[in-house]
Design a protein around this motif. Sequence first.
Motif, mmCIF file in Angstrom:
data_model
loop_
_atom_site.group_PDB
_atom_site.id
_atom_site.type_symbol
_atom_site.label_atom_id
_atom_site.label_comp_id
_atom_site.label_asym_id
_atom_site.label_seq_id
_atom_site.Cartn_x
_atom_site.Cartn_y
_atom_site.Cartn_z
ATOM 1 N N ALA A 93 0.832 -1.200 0.000
ATOM 2 C CA ALA A 93 0.000 0.000 0.000
ATOM 3 C C ALA A 93 0.869 1.253 0.000
ATOM 4 O O ALA A 93 0.546 2.232 -0.689
ATOM 5 C CB ALA A 93 -0.920 0.000 1.218
ATOM 6 N N TYR A 95 3.723 1.641 -1.342
ATOM 7 C CA TYR A 95 4.232 1.882 -2.697
ATOM 8 C C TYR A 95 3.238 2.717 -3.485
ATOM 9 O O TYR A 95 3.599 3.666 -4.173
ATOM 10 C CB TYR A 95 4.492 0.549 -3.401
ATOM 11 N N CYS A 96 1.948 2.338 -3.370
ATOM 12 C CA CYS A 96 0.919 3.088 -4.097
ATOM 13 C C CYS A 96 0.932 4.549 -3.669
ATOM 14 O O CYS A 96 0.855 5.457 -4.496
ATOM 15 C CB CYS A 96 -0.457 2.494 -3.837
ATOM 16 N N PHE A 97 1.026 4.775 -2.350
ATOM 17 C CA PHE A 97 0.985 6.160 -1.870
ATOM 18 C C PHE A 97 2.217 6.936 -2.301
ATOM 19 O O PHE A 97 2.151 8.125 -2.568
ATOM 20 C CB PHE A 97 0.863 6.185 -0.346
ATOM 21 N N ALA A 98 3.345 6.238 -2.380
ATOM 22 C CA ALA A 98 4.575 6.959 -2.688
ATOM 23 C C ALA A 98 4.747 7.192 -4.182
ATOM 24 O O ALA A 98 5.207 8.253 -4.598
ATOM 25 C CB ALA A 98 5.767 6.187 -2.138
ATOM 26 N N GLN A 99 4.361 6.217 -5.011
ATOM 27 C CA GLN A 99 4.724 6.283 -6.432
ATOM 28 C C GLN A 99 3.568 6.623 -7.363
ATOM 29 O O GLN A 99 3.803 7.043 -8.488
ATOM 30 C CB GLN A 99 5.346 4.950 -6.871
ATOM 31 N N LEU A 100 2.349 6.390 -6.924
ATOM 32 C CA LEU A 100 1.232 6.621 -7.838
ATOM 33 C C LEU A 100 0.437 7.830 -7.394
ATOM 34 O O LEU A 100 0.420 8.185 -6.214
ATOM 35 C CB LEU A 100 0.310 5.398 -7.875
ATOM 36 N N HIS A 101 -0.229 8.463 -8.345
ATOM 37 C CA HIS A 101 -1.145 9.547 -8.003
ATOM 38 C C HIS A 101 -2.565 9.056 -8.192
ATOM 39 O O HIS A 101 -2.885 8.475 -9.210
ATOM 40 C CB HIS A 101 -0.905 10.750 -8.922
ATOM 41 N N PHE A 102 -3.401 9.250 -7.190
ATOM 42 C CA PHE A 102 -4.792 8.848 -7.374
ATOM 43 C C PHE A 102 -5.688 9.749 -6.549
ATOM 44 O O PHE A 102 -5.234 10.426 -5.605
ATOM 45 C CB PHE A 102 -5.005 7.378 -7.011
ATOM 46 N N LYS A 105 -5.803 10.531 -2.341
ATOM 47 C CA LYS A 105 -4.544 10.139 -1.706
ATOM 48 C C LYS A 105 -4.243 10.990 -0.485
ATOM 49 O O LYS A 105 -3.854 10.484 0.560
ATOM 50 C CB LYS A 105 -3.428 10.286 -2.743
ATOM 51 N N THR B 3 -9.262 8.239 -11.121
ATOM 52 C CA THR B 3 -8.468 9.216 -11.865
ATOM 53 C C THR B 3 -6.995 8.984 -11.643
ATOM 54 O O THR B 3 -6.316 9.732 -10.956
ATOM 55 C CB THR B 3 -8.825 10.648 -11.434
ATOM 56 N N LEU B 4 -6.498 7.906 -12.230
ATOM 57 C CA LEU B 4 -5.086 7.578 -12.084
ATOM 58 C C LEU B 4 -4.275 8.364 -13.103
ATOM 59 O O LEU B 4 -4.599 8.397 -14.281
ATOM 60 C CB LEU B 4 -4.878 6.096 -12.324
ATOM 61 N N ALA B 5 -3.256 8.992 -12.626
ATOM 62 C CA ALA B 5 -2.382 9.704 -13.553
ATOM 63 C C ALA B 5 -1.125 8.882 -13.783
ATOM 64 O O ALA B 5 -1.026 7.746 -13.314
ATOM 65 C CB ALA B 5 -2.030 11.073 -12.985
ATOM 66 N N GLN B 6 -0.189 9.472 -14.463
ATOM 67 C CA GLN B 6 1.037 8.725 -14.732
ATOM 68 C C GLN B 6 1.895 8.650 -13.480
ATOM 69 O O GLN B 6 1.629 9.326 -12.494
ATOM 70 C CB GLN B 6 1.817 9.377 -15.881
ATOM 71 N N THR B 7 2.926 7.807 -13.521
ATOM 72 C CA THR B 7 3.797 7.664 -12.360
ATOM 73 C C THR B 7 4.654 8.905 -12.211
ATOM 74 O O THR B 7 4.727 9.740 -13.117
ATOM 75 C CB THR B 7 4.715 6.450 -12.529
ATOM 76 N N GLN B 8 5.302 9.004 -11.075
ATOM 77 C CA GLN B 8 6.131 10.173 -10.825
ATOM 78 C C GLN B 8 7.382 10.125 -11.684
ATOM 79 O O GLN B 8 7.828 9.054 -12.072
ATOM 80 C CB GLN B 8 6.545 10.201 -9.353
ATOM 81 N N PHE B 25 -1.896 -0.390 -8.971
ATOM 82 C CA PHE B 25 -2.698 0.175 -7.898
ATOM 83 C C PHE B 25 -3.664 -0.861 -7.346
ATOM 84 O O PHE B 25 -3.745 -1.078 -6.139
ATOM 85 C CB PHE B 25 -3.476 1.388 -8.425
ATOM 86 N N PHE B 28 -1.726 -3.904 -5.625
ATOM 87 C CA PHE B 28 -1.004 -3.555 -4.407
ATOM 88 C C PHE B 28 -1.921 -3.006 -3.330
ATOM 89 O O PHE B 28 -1.654 -3.134 -2.153
ATOM 90 C CB PHE B 28 0.101 -2.527 -4.732
ATOM 91 N N MET B 29 -3.007 -2.372 -3.755
ATOM 92 C CA MET B 29 -3.862 -1.719 -2.777
ATOM 93 C C MET B 29 -4.909 -2.675 -2.232
ATOM 94 O O MET B 29 -5.382 -2.505 -1.113
ATOM 95 C CB MET B 29 -4.542 -0.527 -3.445
ATOM 96 N N ALA B 32 -4.504 -4.412 1.427
ATOM 97 C CA ALA B 32 -4.629 -3.419 2.496
ATOM 98 C C ALA B 32 -6.067 -2.934 2.579
ATOM 99 O O ALA B 32 -6.625 -2.785 3.673
ATOM 100 C CB ALA B 32 -3.688 -2.244 2.233
#
Lengths: 115, 307
Positions: A93, A95-102, A105, B3-8, B25, B28-29, B32
């Motif tokens: 989880a 990883y999702c918070f650190a690397q992805l934008h949603f 968040k 609304t998923l955007a691209q990775t950092q 997402f 991995f999510m 949890a």
Amino acid sequence: MITDNMFGWRTALRIIFLLIMTVVIMGPLSITVLGGFKSLGELRTSPIGLPDHWVLSNYAGILSSADFWRYLRNSLVISMSCVVLTLIVSGMAAYCFAQLHFFGKRCCLPISQSE
Amino acid sequence: MSTLAQTQPGVRKTLWRPSNALVTFIVFMLPAFVLFTTFVMLPMIDAAHFSLYKWSGYGAPTDFVGTQNFERLASNRIFLHSLGNSLKIIAASMFIQLPLALGLALLIYEKRWSNTVFRLVFFLPYILAEVASGLIWSFIFDGDYGLAAEIARWLNIENFYILANRQWAFTAILVVIVWKYFGFHMMIYIAGLQSIPKDQIEAITIDGAGPLQVIRYVKLPMLKPAIIMSVFFSVIGALQIFDIIIPLTNGGPSNSTHTIVSFLYTFGLQRMNIGFGSAVGIVLFVCCATFAFTYRATFQREKGAAR
């Protein structure tokens, strides 16, 4: 720092303070540990200090009882599964918070060091 | 959540294309999310539901009473007292525990073997189980056989029973709480202090700053994130103190040392008023959540303004 005298009042004060804190911390703990070596009667009459004669039966009784080892195993199972599950699930989880934008968040984390 | 955007930037684009981000997402999510929903969200929703009923815990809740549980709570003198006690714990941990932890951290953060020993000793109470430390201290405070009795014997005064004294029982509990938890905050500060670059301290020392000025102008500013975090943990932890109260006083004498959670346990669970207990839980949750989000909003806005 370098010019500080080895036995200056500052060092002395520091050591005294640390030793006082150590006594405050270790006092209750050592009373408990030593109390385990006392008979019940001696514990009642002199709670602090070393025991007059060392009673080993308390600790021996704990270590030789099957119940104790079963409880210990239960704790071990719980803590191990806790560690493994937490590492896997929250690592994924995180990883999702650190690397992805949603969406949402920012609301999900009550405290976040880096945005 | 869609609304998923691209990775950092910085993550290799060839490995994590935007289309992969959604899959990542979800995979991995999901664990949890499932665990959080079953063990946190659903019980919370249940509690909110039960708080509207007069319910003993047996059978299905049918006796709908609306907000009566909350009204009873607002006029319950013991609850208001326990709320005050929780505030006292917060005050004690902010104004006694954290300065103590900070002071000790400043004294022993340098990497030396003697400091390592002290660090280990100061961290011991935190490792100890809450109930165990409560029992240890109830023996210390015991006016008949414990250390308190011994002290009374030395001073030739009458035996005193701190934990049975309405005036002093809660102070004794505060002592135990500070004793048990300052090590944790000390470790946070030590980690923060060790990550301060040495050249900054060196630079200000060359400029003629004494040890106190080094603390005031380099160490404390650099510690700010650690302090923000440890205040957060100490407030949330203070609101949830329970295991220490039960072995020490069990809420007594005459219900004067309850905290919110021990009040919940005694009057909600032990007396089978699940509805009432759920109402207490909801109030506690609202307190914690309000604090957490105000705290975050305050300090993040400050952070944004500083940039």
